[in-house]
Design a protein around this motif. Structure first.
Motif, PDB file in Angstrom:
ATOM      1  N   LYS A 135      -2.439  -1.356 -11.666  1.00  7.98           N
ATOM      2  CA  LYS A 135      -1.190  -1.885 -11.105  1.00  7.98           C
ATOM      3  C   LYS A 135      -0.060  -1.132 -11.759  1.00  7.98           C
ATOM      4  CE  LYS A 135      -2.556  -5.990  -9.166  1.00  7.98           C
ATOM      5  NZ  LYS A 135      -2.068  -6.727  -8.096  1.00  7.98           N
ATOM      6  N   ARG A 136       0.863  -0.750 -10.944  1.00  9.43           N
ATOM      7  CA  ARG A 136       2.009  -0.045 -11.498  1.00  9.43           C
ATOM      8  C   ARG A 136       3.231  -0.912 -11.317  1.00  9.43           C
ATOM      9  NH1 ARG A 136       4.006   4.556  -7.334  1.00  9.43           N
ATOM     10  NH2 ARG A 136       3.869   3.258  -5.500  1.00  9.43           N
ATOM     11  N   GLU A 137       4.065  -0.826 -12.300  1.00  8.14           N
ATOM     12  CA  GLU A 137       5.298  -1.605 -12.204  1.00  8.14           C
ATOM     13  C   GLU A 137       6.290  -0.793 -11.430  1.00  8.14           C
ATOM     14  OE1 GLU A 137       7.363  -3.600 -15.361  1.00  8.14           O
ATOM     15  OE2 GLU A 137       5.439  -3.946 -16.320  1.00  8.14           O
ATOM     16  N   PHE A 145      12.108   0.137  -1.609  1.00  4.82           N
ATOM     17  CA  PHE A 145      11.455   1.106  -0.745  1.00  4.82           C
ATOM     18  C   PHE A 145      10.159   0.545  -0.171  1.00  4.82           C
ATOM     19  CE2 PHE A 145       8.557   4.798  -0.254  1.00  4.82           C
ATOM     20  CZ  PHE A 145       9.269   5.487   0.715  1.00  4.82           C
ATOM     21  N   VAL A 146       9.354  -0.072  -1.036  1.00  5.42           N
ATOM     22  CA  VAL A 146       8.077  -0.636  -0.579  1.00  5.42           C
ATOM     23  C   VAL A 146       8.314  -1.811   0.371  1.00  5.42           C
ATOM     24  CG1 VAL A 146       6.010  -1.888  -1.371  1.00  5.42           C
ATOM     25  CG2 VAL A 146       6.775   0.149  -2.580  1.00  5.42           C
ATOM     26  N   SER A 147       9.308  -2.623   0.084  1.00  7.29           N
ATOM     27  CA  SER A 147       9.566  -3.785   0.947  1.00  7.29           C
ATOM     28  C   SER A 147      10.039  -3.352   2.331  1.00  7.29           C
ATOM     29  CB  SER A 147      10.579  -4.727   0.311  1.00  7.29           C
ATOM     30  OG  SER A 147      11.831  -4.115   0.253  1.00  7.29           O
ATOM     31  N   ASN A 148      10.576  -2.150   2.431  1.00  8.86           N
ATOM     32  CA  ASN A 148      11.020  -1.646   3.733  1.00  8.86           C
ATOM     33  C   ASN A 148       9.910  -0.857   4.448  1.00  8.86           C
ATOM     34  OD1 ASN A 148      13.636  -2.700   3.771  1.00  8.86           O
ATOM     35  ND2 ASN A 148      14.397  -1.016   2.501  1.00  8.86           N
ATOM     36  N   GLY A 149       8.690  -0.925   3.927  1.00 12.90           N
ATOM     37  CA  GLY A 149       7.573  -0.298   4.634  1.00 12.90           C
ATOM     38  C   GLY A 149       7.091   0.995   3.986  1.00 12.90           C
TER      39      GLY A 149
END
Length: 151
Positions: A135-137, A145-149
């Motif tokens: 797991k990376r923080e 960025f991740v929450s936007n896909g």
């Protein structure tokens, strides 16, 4: 009259003696001159031979200089050609090195990708061998960025 002739005869005798002495002096001078001329001619022959030897040496030296000049020019041309081939070889080695580095980087990436694919396959076919990805923080920017896909 005989006295007058005696005087003349005496003078003639003295003149004959004087001429004999002068002839002897002339003969000795002639032999001295002849020996001096012989000696001078011998010295001239030696000097002529020395001049001929020196002229031959000069000609040989000029020929050697011309030969060495030609050899130096050939060596200079050889050095230029060698320098050119060294530059070409260096460029070739640099290109080969760049290609090698690119190939090694691609090889490393391919190995990592194969490792990821193998691990993914292990997840379904050999769950005991599966290793979960660490797991990376995520930083705040990465979370957005991740929450936007993004991945």
């Amino acid at each position: 009259r005989s006295k007058n002739f005696d005087k003349v005869l005496k003078m003639i005798d003295e003149m004959v003696l004087l001429l004999g002495t002068e002839q002897a002096d002339d003969d000795s001078k002639k032999s001295y001159c002849e020996s001096s001329i012989d000696q001078a001619e011998d010295e001239k022959k030696v000097l002529d031979q020395t001049v001929a030897d020196l002229e031959k040496t000069i000609a040989d030296t000029k020929e050697t200089i011309a030969t060495l000049t030609d050899e130096l020019a050939a060596l200079a041309a050889g050095i230029k050609a060698l320098d050119k081939s060294v530059v070409e070889a260096t460029e070739t080695r640099k290109a080969e090195n760049d290609e090698y580095k690119a190939t090694m980087a691609a090889d490393k990436a391919a190995k990592e990708l194969i490792g990821v694919a193998k691990n993914r396959l292990n997840q379904f076919y050999a769950p005991k061998l599966y290793k979960a990805a660490p797991k990376r923080e995520l930083s705040a920017e990465d979370r957005i960025f991740v929450s936007n896909g993004g991945t």
